[in-house]
Write a protein that holds these residues in place. Sequence first.
Motif, PDB file in Angstrom:
ATOM      1  N   LYS A   1      93.649  49.171 -21.430  1.00  0.00           N
ATOM      2  CA  LYS A   1      94.018  49.847 -20.241  1.00  0.00           C
ATOM      3  C   LYS A   1      93.768  50.440 -20.798  1.00  0.00           C
ATOM      4  O   LYS A   1      93.322  51.369 -18.893  1.00  0.00           O
ATOM      5  N   THR A   2      94.107  51.631 -21.001  1.00  0.00           N
ATOM      6  CA  THR A   2      93.770  52.509 -20.604  1.00  0.00           C
ATOM      7  C   THR A   2      92.416  53.893 -20.694  1.00  0.00           C
ATOM      8  O   THR A   2      92.241  54.385 -20.538  1.00  0.00           O
ATOM      9  N   VAL A   3      92.036  53.045 -21.612  1.00  0.00           N
ATOM     10  CA  VAL A   3      90.116  52.895 -21.680  1.00  0.00           C
ATOM     11  C   VAL A   3      89.950  52.908 -20.154  1.00  0.00           C
ATOM     12  O   VAL A   3      88.668  53.844 -19.979  1.00  0.00           O
ATOM     13  N   ALA A   4      90.216  51.374 -20.292  1.00  0.00           N
ATOM     14  CA  ALA A   4      89.045  51.016 -18.961  1.00  0.00           C
ATOM     15  C   ALA A   4      89.741  52.218 -17.693  1.00  0.00           C
ATOM     16  O   ALA A   4      89.089  52.191 -17.010  1.00  0.00           O
ATOM     17  N   SER A   5      90.660  52.699 -17.961  1.00  0.00           N
ATOM     18  CA  SER A   5      91.176  53.178 -16.531  1.00  0.00           C
ATOM     19  C   SER A   5      90.544  54.730 -16.275  1.00  0.00           C
ATOM     20  O   SER A   5      90.295  55.169 -14.812  1.00  0.00           O
ATOM     21  N   GLY A   6      89.493  55.119 -16.728  1.00  0.00           N
ATOM     22  CA  GLY A   6      88.203  55.771 -16.375  1.00  0.00           C
ATOM     23  C   GLY A   6      88.711  56.767 -17.787  1.00  0.00           C
ATOM     24  O   GLY A   6      87.611  57.613 -16.989  1.00  0.00           O
ATOM     25  N   LYS A   7      89.093  57.283 -18.182  1.00  0.00           N
ATOM     26  CA  LYS A   7      89.397  58.430 -20.033  1.00  0.00           C
ATOM     27  C   LYS A   7      88.287  58.150 -20.522  1.00  0.00           C
ATOM     28  O   LYS A   7      88.705  58.022 -21.908  1.00  0.00           O
ATOM     29  N   LEU A   8      87.098  58.085 -20.380  1.00  0.00           N
ATOM     30  CA  LEU A   8      86.814  57.825 -21.629  1.00  0.00           C
ATOM     31  C   LEU A   8      86.336  59.118 -22.388  1.00  0.00           C
ATOM     32  O   LEU A   8      86.343  60.182 -21.347  1.00  0.00           O
ATOM     33  N   PRO A   9      86.330  59.573 -23.762  1.00  0.00           N
ATOM     34  CA  PRO A   9      85.710  60.236 -24.337  1.00  0.00           C
ATOM     35  C   PRO A   9      83.750  60.968 -23.821  1.00  0.00           C
ATOM     36  O   PRO A   9      83.580  59.924 -23.662  1.00  0.00           O
ATOM     37  N   THR A  10      84.435  61.882 -24.137  1.00  0.00           N
ATOM     38  CA  THR A  10      82.939  62.885 -24.129  1.00  0.00           C
ATOM     39  C   THR A  10      82.207  63.670 -24.635  1.00  0.00           C
ATOM     40  O   THR A  10      81.399  64.073 -24.865  1.00  0.00           O
ATOM     41  N   THR A  11      82.222  63.455 -26.614  1.00  0.00           N
ATOM     42  CA  THR A  11      82.186  64.029 -27.293  1.00  0.00           C
ATOM     43  C   THR A  11      81.884  62.388 -28.133  1.00  0.00           C
ATOM     44  O   THR A  11      82.826  62.103 -28.253  1.00  0.00           O
ATOM     45  N   VAL A  12      81.370  62.488 -29.694  1.00  0.00           N
ATOM     46  CA  VAL A  12      81.062  62.172 -30.175  1.00  0.00           C
ATOM     47  C   VAL A  12      82.668  61.729 -30.928  1.00  0.00           C
ATOM     48  O   VAL A  12      82.476  61.165 -31.782  1.00  0.00           O
ATOM     49  N   GLU A  13      82.958  63.557 -31.622  1.00  0.00           N
ATOM     50  CA  GLU A  13      84.167  63.678 -31.915  1.00  0.00           C
ATOM     51  C   GLU A  13      84.956  62.164 -31.076  1.00  0.00           C
ATOM     52  O   GLU A  13      86.130  61.656 -32.262  1.00  0.00           O
ATOM     53  N   GLU A  14      85.388  62.713 -29.860  1.00  0.00           N
ATOM     54  CA  GLU A  14      86.255  61.756 -29.069  1.00  0.00           C
ATOM     55  C   GLU A  14      86.175  60.559 -29.154  1.00  0.00           C
ATOM     56  O   GLU A  14      87.195  59.430 -29.582  1.00  0.00           O
ATOM     57  N   VAL A  15      85.029  60.139 -28.954  1.00  0.00           N
ATOM     58  CA  VAL A  15      84.360  58.846 -29.507  1.00  0.00           C
ATOM     59  C   VAL A  15      85.502  57.754 -30.872  1.00  0.00           C
ATOM     60  O   VAL A  15      85.629  57.145 -30.768  1.00  0.00           O
ATOM     61  N   GLU A  16      84.941  58.446 -32.130  1.00  0.00           N
ATOM     62  CA  GLU A  16      85.496  58.556 -33.608  1.00  0.00           C
ATOM     63  C   GLU A  16      86.798  58.219 -33.534  1.00  0.00           C
ATOM     64  O   GLU A  16      87.650  57.342 -33.839  1.00  0.00           O
ATOM     65  N   ALA A  17      87.655  59.450 -32.631  1.00  0.00           N
ATOM     66  CA  ALA A  17      88.942  59.388 -32.962  1.00  0.00           C
ATOM     67  C   ALA A  17      89.599  58.269 -32.231  1.00  0.00           C
ATOM     68  O   ALA A  17      90.451  57.638 -32.580  1.00  0.00           O
ATOM     69  N   LYS A  18      88.436  58.608 -31.109  1.00  0.00           N
ATOM     70  CA  LYS A  18      90.021  57.128 -29.812  1.00  0.00           C
ATOM     71  C   LYS A  18      89.729  55.982 -30.650  1.00  0.00           C
ATOM     72  O   LYS A  18      90.948  54.582 -30.583  1.00  0.00           O
ATOM     73  N   PHE A  19      87.939  55.745 -31.270  1.00  0.00           N
ATOM     74  CA  PHE A  19      88.334  54.079 -31.737  1.00  0.00           C
ATOM     75  C   PHE A  19      87.764  53.623 -33.297  1.00  0.00           C
ATOM     76  O   PHE A  19      87.848  52.330 -33.274  1.00  0.00           O
TER      77      PHE A  19
END
Length: 94
Positions: A14-32
């Motif tokens: 739900k947090t991901v779908a709420s529009g708080k998407l990562p903005t860098t490759v590093e954030e994508v890796e950290a989140k997923f």
Amino acid sequence: TPMAVYAVMKKHEKTVASGKLPTTVEEVEAKFAGTGLGRKTIQEVCEMLGVDLLQSLEKLSQSGIKATAEDSLRDIAEKHEVGPIDLVSIIILK
């Protein structure tokens, strides 16, 4: 219990779908990283992220990655010698 684990996972989705998407490759890796994205299909990932499926498939295609909505991230990643996180990065960041 399995139900408790599922409840924690649903909160994260739900947090991901709420529009708080990562903005860098590093954030994508950290989140997923380690979240089991490889088992999900492109359609499931797009629904989870709240992004358009057709646009996501087009982004992948423009990056030289052929995929359908029913393909799992793991299968696509293996065919193109990248990781599932790399595919999510393309979907989110391009």
